[in-house]
Design a protein around this motif. Sequence first.
Motif, PDB file in Angstrom:
ATOM      1  N   LEU A 105       0.835  -1.198   0.000  1.00  0.00           N
ATOM      2  CA  LEU A 105       0.000   0.000   0.000  1.00  0.00           C
ATOM      3  C   LEU A 105       0.871   1.249   0.000  1.00  0.00           C
ATOM      4  N   SER A 106       0.348   2.318  -0.579  1.00  0.00           N
ATOM      5  CA  SER A 106       0.912   3.655  -0.422  1.00  0.00           C
ATOM      6  C   SER A 106      -0.122   4.446   0.353  1.00  0.00           C
ATOM      7  N   VAL A 107       0.280   4.970   1.516  1.00  0.00           N
ATOM      8  CA  VAL A 107      -0.675   5.605   2.414  1.00  0.00           C
ATOM      9  C   VAL A 107      -0.129   6.927   2.951  1.00  0.00           C
ATOM     10  N   ALA A 108      -1.028   7.713   3.503  1.00  0.00           N
ATOM     11  CA  ALA A 108      -0.686   8.940   4.224  1.00  0.00           C
ATOM     12  C   ALA A 108      -1.772   9.131   5.274  1.00  0.00           C
ATOM     13  N   GLN A 109      -1.613  10.172   6.089  1.00  0.00           N
ATOM     14  CA  GLN A 109      -2.668  10.514   7.041  1.00  0.00           C
ATOM     15  C   GLN A 109      -2.895  12.015   6.964  1.00  0.00           C
ATOM     16  N   ALA A 110      -4.076  12.426   7.372  1.00  0.00           N
ATOM     17  CA  ALA A 110      -4.520  13.798   7.114  1.00  0.00           C
ATOM     18  C   ALA A 110      -4.605  14.682   8.344  1.00  0.00           C
ATOM     19  N   SER A 111      -3.865  14.360   9.404  1.00  0.00           N
ATOM     20  CA  SER A 111      -3.931  15.197  10.595  1.00  0.00           C
ATOM     21  C   SER A 111      -2.812  16.236  10.561  1.00  0.00           C
ATOM     22  N   GLY A 112      -2.661  16.985  11.629  1.00  0.00           N
ATOM     23  CA  GLY A 112      -1.636  18.009  11.676  1.00  0.00           C
ATOM     24  C   GLY A 112      -0.375  17.597  12.412  1.00  0.00           C
ATOM     25  N   ALA A 113      -0.263  16.338  12.785  1.00  0.00           N
ATOM     26  CA  ALA A 113       0.905  15.884  13.535  1.00  0.00           C
ATOM     27  C   ALA A 113       1.222  14.442  13.160  1.00  0.00           C
ATOM     28  N   VAL A 138       3.799  11.348   8.769  1.00  0.00           N
ATOM     29  CA  VAL A 138       3.751  12.800   8.893  1.00  0.00           C
ATOM     30  C   VAL A 138       2.663  13.262   7.936  1.00  0.00           C
ATOM     31  N   THR A 139       1.928  14.286   8.301  1.00  0.00           N
ATOM     32  CA  THR A 139       0.816  14.763   7.481  1.00  0.00           C
ATOM     33  C   THR A 139       1.197  14.884   6.012  1.00  0.00           C
ATOM     34  N   ALA A 140       0.377  14.253   5.164  1.00  0.00           N
ATOM     35  CA  ALA A 140       0.464  14.341   3.707  1.00  0.00           C
ATOM     36  C   ALA A 140       1.742  13.760   3.104  1.00  0.00           C
ATOM     37  N   VAL A 141       2.548  13.060   3.881  1.00  0.00           N
ATOM     38  CA  VAL A 141       3.730  12.394   3.339  1.00  0.00           C
ATOM     39  C   VAL A 141       3.350  10.942   3.064  1.00  0.00           C
ATOM     40  N   LYS A 142       3.487  10.528   1.811  1.00  0.00           N
ATOM     41  CA  LYS A 142       3.121   9.158   1.441  1.00  0.00           C
ATOM     42  C   LYS A 142       4.183   8.178   1.946  1.00  0.00           C
ATOM     43  N   ASP A 169      -7.168  11.982  16.420  1.00  0.00           N
ATOM     44  CA  ASP A 169      -7.951  11.879  15.194  1.00  0.00           C
ATOM     45  C   ASP A 169      -7.103  12.188  13.964  1.00  0.00           C
ATOM     46  N   GLY A 170      -7.537  11.662  12.839  1.00  0.00           N
ATOM     47  CA  GLY A 170      -6.844  11.844  11.559  1.00  0.00           C
ATOM     48  C   GLY A 170      -7.205  10.718  10.627  1.00  0.00           C
ATOM     49  N   SER A 171      -7.681  11.064   9.454  1.00  0.00           N
ATOM     50  CA  SER A 171      -8.070  10.056   8.475  1.00  0.00           C
ATOM     51  C   SER A 171      -6.848   9.394   7.852  1.00  0.00           C
ATOM     52  N   VAL A 172      -7.023   8.139   7.422  1.00  0.00           N
ATOM     53  CA  VAL A 172      -5.995   7.406   6.687  1.00  0.00           C
ATOM     54  C   VAL A 172      -6.334   7.525   5.209  1.00  0.00           C
ATOM     55  N   LEU A 173      -5.349   7.900   4.409  1.00  0.00           N
ATOM     56  CA  LEU A 173      -5.511   8.044   2.964  1.00  0.00           C
ATOM     57  C   LEU A 173      -4.768   6.911   2.277  1.00  0.00           C
ATOM     58  N   VAL A 174      -5.442   6.185   1.392  1.00  0.00           N
ATOM     59  CA  VAL A 174      -4.826   5.076   0.662  1.00  0.00           C
ATOM     60  C   VAL A 174      -4.768   5.465  -0.813  1.00  0.00           C
ATOM     61  N   TYR A 175      -3.559   5.606  -1.321  1.00  0.00           N
ATOM     62  CA  TYR A 175      -3.345   5.997  -2.714  1.00  0.00           C
ATOM     63  C   TYR A 175      -3.231   4.786  -3.634  1.00  0.00           C
ATOM     64  N   SER A 176      -2.627   3.726  -3.127  1.00  0.00           N
ATOM     65  CA  SER A 176      -2.568   2.486  -3.898  1.00  0.00           C
ATOM     66  C   SER A 176      -2.670   1.305  -2.942  1.00  0.00           C
ATOM     67  N   TYR A 177      -3.221   0.215  -3.468  1.00  0.00           N
ATOM     68  CA  TYR A 177      -3.530  -0.968  -2.658  1.00  0.00           C
ATOM     69  C   TYR A 177      -3.407  -2.172  -3.571  1.00  0.00           C
ATOM     70  N   TYR A 178      -2.604  -3.134  -3.181  1.00  0.00           N
ATOM     71  CA  TYR A 178      -2.468  -4.369  -3.960  1.00  0.00           C
ATOM     72  C   TYR A 178      -2.475  -5.516  -2.966  1.00  0.00           C
ATOM     73  N   LEU A 179      -3.431  -6.413  -3.117  1.00  0.00           N
ATOM     74  CA  LEU A 179      -3.565  -7.575  -2.231  1.00  0.00           C
ATOM     75  C   LEU A 179      -3.510  -8.827  -3.080  1.00  0.00           C
ATOM     76  N   THR A 180      -2.630  -9.739  -2.694  1.00  0.00           N
ATOM     77  CA  THR A 180      -2.493 -10.978  -3.468  1.00  0.00           C
ATOM     78  C   THR A 180      -2.363 -12.187  -2.549  1.00  0.00           C
ATOM     79  N   ALA A 181      -2.848 -13.319  -3.034  1.00  0.00           N
ATOM     80  CA  ALA A 181      -2.730 -14.587  -2.329  1.00  0.00           C
ATOM     81  C   ALA A 181      -2.149 -15.606  -3.302  1.00  0.00           C
ATOM     82  N   LEU A 182      -1.182 -16.382  -2.849  1.00  0.00           N
ATOM     83  CA  LEU A 182      -0.556 -17.390  -3.703  1.00  0.00           C
ATOM     84  C   LEU A 182      -0.495 -18.709  -2.946  1.00  0.00           C
ATOM     85  N   GLY A 183      -1.222 -19.700  -3.466  1.00  0.00           N
ATOM     86  CA  GLY A 183      -1.224 -21.028  -2.863  1.00  0.00           C
ATOM     87  C   GLY A 183       0.108 -21.702  -3.070  1.00  0.00           C
ATOM     88  N   MET A 184       0.564 -22.429  -2.045  1.00  0.00           N
ATOM     89  CA  MET A 184       1.858 -23.113  -2.107  1.00  0.00           C
ATOM     90  C   MET A 184       1.616 -24.611  -1.985  1.00  0.00           C
TER      91      MET A 184
END
Length: 185
Positions: A105-113, A138-142, A169-184
């Motif tokens: 995932l590429s994420v950030a958060q939207a609070s002030g701290a 840190v706010t707005a840093v991916k 408080d502070g929202s979580v921002l998700v810019y990209s998300y990749y979920l995969t499962a591989l059977g072994m």
Amino acid sequence: MAVVQHKNIADADLHQIKGAAAATVGQAPLATGAGTAVFGNISPRGASYFIDLASPYTLAWPDNYTKLGPTTTSTGTNLEYTVSTTGRLTYTGTRTLATRILANLSVAQASGANRELEFAIYKNGSLLTGSTVVITTVTAVKEQVCLMAEVTLATNDYVEVFVTNNGADGSVLVYSYYLTALGMQ
């Protein structure tokens, strides 16, 4: 009776392994351990993704573990998995299977701290021990988040990614998300 090497048997006289007529393209014989074999996919797999740099998926302050639910799309390479549009992979195969789950995932958060965010992989709504990753944002840093777990999946088991914000408080921002499962096997 003369001994004939298999390589010398005429094509017209060869036969298929039992069950081959009902197998689909790409399946192989899998030993059952009881002196027989069935056909199946050697490595069932499933994957989905989301990416939106302009309008990230936003999850309002998750002060306890909350499922990430961006609008995901199947990669189109799934075998024995279904993909929901809300970030869930469901195993639909019939064998109980050791599986490696990966999430990027590429994420950030939207609070002030600075905020401490915890991400984890869940199976059937329960935390997979050992899959938790903690980052300080840190706010707005991916930031990049990589999760991994190995788990056994049975028919209709599903996996998802959850997050919690350990700060105020502070929202979580998700810019990209990749979920995969591989059977072994």
